[in-house]
Design a protein around this motif. Structure first.
Motif, PDB file in Angstrom:
ATOM      1  N   LEU A   1       0.825  -1.203   0.000  1.00 43.32           N
ATOM      2  CA  LEU A   1       0.000   0.000   0.000  1.00 43.32           C
ATOM      3  C   LEU A   1       0.864   1.259   0.000  1.00 43.32           C
ATOM      4  O   LEU A   1       2.082   1.200   0.154  1.00 43.32           O
ATOM      5  CB  LEU A   1      -0.935  -0.008   1.210  1.00 43.32           C
ATOM      6  N   GLY A   2       0.190   2.408  -0.162  1.00 41.21           N
ATOM      7  CA  GLY A   2       0.895   3.679  -0.074  1.00 41.21           C
ATOM      8  C   GLY A   2       1.396   4.152  -1.418  1.00 41.21           C
ATOM      9  O   GLY A   2       0.686   4.131  -2.423  1.00 41.21           O
ATOM     10  N   LYS A   3       2.657   4.589  -1.461  1.00 41.14           N
ATOM     11  CA  LYS A   3       3.268   5.080  -2.695  1.00 41.14           C
ATOM     12  C   LYS A   3       3.767   3.896  -3.514  1.00 41.14           C
ATOM     13  O   LYS A   3       4.891   3.430  -3.324  1.00 41.14           O
ATOM     14  CB  LYS A   3       4.395   6.062  -2.373  1.00 41.14           C
ATOM     15  N   VAL A   4       2.926   3.409  -4.377  1.00 40.26           N
ATOM     16  CA  VAL A   4       3.238   2.255  -5.219  1.00 40.26           C
ATOM     17  C   VAL A   4       2.808   2.570  -6.651  1.00 40.26           C
ATOM     18  O   VAL A   4       1.988   3.459  -6.888  1.00 40.26           O
ATOM     19  CB  VAL A   4       2.536   0.974  -4.710  1.00 40.26           C
ATOM     20  N   LEU A   5       3.357   1.826  -7.602  1.00 39.53           N
ATOM     21  CA  LEU A   5       3.115   2.109  -9.009  1.00 39.53           C
ATOM     22  C   LEU A   5       1.643   2.063  -9.362  1.00 39.53           C
ATOM     23  O   LEU A   5       1.144   2.917 -10.106  1.00 39.53           O
ATOM     24  CB  LEU A   5       3.895   1.112  -9.879  1.00 39.53           C
ATOM     25  N   ARG A   6       0.919   1.084  -8.831  1.00 42.24           N
ATOM     26  CA  ARG A   6      -0.468   0.922  -9.272  1.00 42.24           C
ATOM     27  C   ARG A   6      -1.341   2.112  -8.854  1.00 42.24           C
ATOM     28  O   ARG A   6      -2.388   2.359  -9.440  1.00 42.24           O
ATOM     29  CB  ARG A   6      -1.055  -0.394  -8.748  1.00 42.24           C
TER      30      ARG A   6
END
Length: 469
Positions: free
Chosen positions: A182-187
């Protein structure tokens, strides 16, 4: 026959349809009230409804679609890079939802595409990546068109590793990328250095170790895990804690016994164990396998895909082939992280609504009352939502059951005609991506498809129906 005078001498009993205030007023005066839950059909659909409901193929076609969905199995059989599993070549990216162009792409979709460019080494800066994407040099294609599903932006590039699931009953295959957390991720549209570094570790360590463990273990029964997790408080979309734990337990011995360096095994175990949503990327292709088995049945009104690209919401229907019926994606209503609020939210995005399409996720919220702490609402809302979804579906799932309803099967098989007749729209629970590229996740909440998807699908089904008379 009741005579006019009888109305003055006999007890009054009222049958009330729709007018709740009138019913409440009568009840307050101790008048027996029989409520009728009736709603007018969606505006402008009456003529098309008549055509579709009169289609002599419909009943048998829908029974066959239901049979195929309920019979479908889902086994994890391999973990491979997208270039090998799906034939994704350099310069081609897959994405969530119906087809989209760079010009119409939302912030999180653009951010994920920029990140994929950096990850693949096709650009050395975000600015350079954006110029190439704007030039049309990169081909974009929906995940669904390659037998895959992608959460949120759903961007898949050739080097990303994919879960590969098989249905031994119907012979289908479905794919999904590995979950980043979760959080700052590509998706969610983030593409900072930490995002790219995580993707590279997933390519170098996580993917190969999972591949080796799955091949050593043999097929993993994903459908059985979904059935069990619903008994343990998960609903399969925004709550996957039990499913992730069950999956890790299934593969743990094969991860440890594979001869990989101990520090790498420990990294993988910590990563999966610390990511409650890891199993979502297995539940999604399992649901796609079941629904793909029900595609292309002439006369069937069952929805076989719901997907969003952050700009458009689209559905596909068994009886109308691969055609997308779209409308504008709406912004979810829900809970926000930190200082974020509705002004920071992007419209609905992702292929993960395949879970609701298959009868779990928002349709099974009654199995996971704790989900309201993540997406908003109260526990009675979760129960009421699942009950309402029975009104627009064709069947109850034989394997996926809701304990609080006496182990009643989850509502499965969205029927376009029932949506049109009742005005009830499917309920989806979802994460919320920031509208500005690079932001990442800003919250989670609830959302419905736009009405236009279903009215357009109904019109197409009416056009395909045999002439009346």
């Amino acid at each position: 026959m009741i005579q006019p005078d009888d109305l003055l001498t006999r007890p009054v009993r009222a049958v009330v349809a729709g007018a709740r205030l009138f019913a409440d007023t009568l009840a307050a005066q101790a008048v027996p009230v029989v409520p009728v839950d009736w709603r007018p059909p969606l505006a402008g659909t009456e003529e098309h409804l008549v055509r579709v409901l009169a289609d002599p193929r419909r009943e048998r076609a829908n029974a066959e679609a239901v049979r195929r969905v309920l019979a479908a199995q889902a086994q994890l059989v391999d973990v491979r890079p997208a270039r090998a599993a799906l034939g994704v070549e350099p310069g081609t990216f897959l994405h969530a939802g119906p087809p989209i162009t760079w010009e119409r792409a939302s912030g999180p979709m653009r951010g994920a595409l920029i990140g994929a460019m950096l990850f693949e080494g096709l650009a050395d800066t975000p600015e350079n990546a954006e110029r190439q994407l704007a030039s049309g040099a990169i081909a974009l294609e929906p995940c669904h068109h390659r037998g895959a599903v992608g959460p949120m932006a759903g961007v898949v590039s050739p080097s990303m590793w994919m879960f590969e699931l098989a249905d031994p009953v119907h012979g289908g295959r479905a794919y999904c990328s590995l979950n980043e957390g979760l959080g700052k991720v590509l998706r969610y549209g983030a593409y900072g250095p930490e995002v790219i570094e995580r993707l590279r570790w997933m390519t170098a360590v996580l993917g190969p170790l999972l591949r080796d463990a799955v091949r050593r273990h043999g097929p993993v029964d994903v459908r059985a895990i979904i059935a069990q997790m619903l008994q343990m408080g998960d609903e399969g979309h925004n709550r996957n804690r039990a499913g992730t734990s069950l999956f890790l337990r299934e593969l743990l011995a094969d991860l440890v016994g594979g001869g990989a360096p101990g520090d790498q095994v420990a990294e993988v175990v910590r990563f999966v164990n610390g990511n409650d949503h890891f199993f979502l990327n297995l539940a999604m292709p399992a649901c796609k396998l079941a629904l793909d088995a029900a595609r292309d049945i002439p006369g069937s009104t069952m929805v076989v895909a719901m997907a969003r690209n952050g700009t458009d919401f689209g559905i596909q229907v068994s009886g109308t082939g691969d055609r997308w019926f779209t409308g504008p994606a709406e912004v979810p209503a829900g809970l926000y992280l930190g200082a974020y609020g509705p002004q920071d939210a992007n419209p609905d995005i992702g292929d993960s609504a395949i879970t609701e399409t298959a009868g779990i996720g928002g349709f099974a919220m009654a199995a996971a009352p704790a989900i309201v702490r993540f997406v908003g609402g109260e526990v009675p809302d979760a129960l009421a939502t699942s009950l309402r979804m029975y009104e627009i579906t064709l069947a109850e799932h034989t394997a996926y059951q809701i304990p609080v309803f006496g182990f009643r099967g989850t509502p499965t098989g969205i029927d376009v005609t029932r949506v049109a007749r009742t005005g009830i729209l499917p309920q989806i629970n979802t994460g919320i991506a920031g509208r500005v590229a690079g932001t990442g996740q800003v919250g989670a909440g609830l959302v419905n498809p736009p009405v236009e998807c279903f009215t357009a699908a109904l019109a197409a089904l009416a056009d395909a129906a045999p002439p009346l008379g």
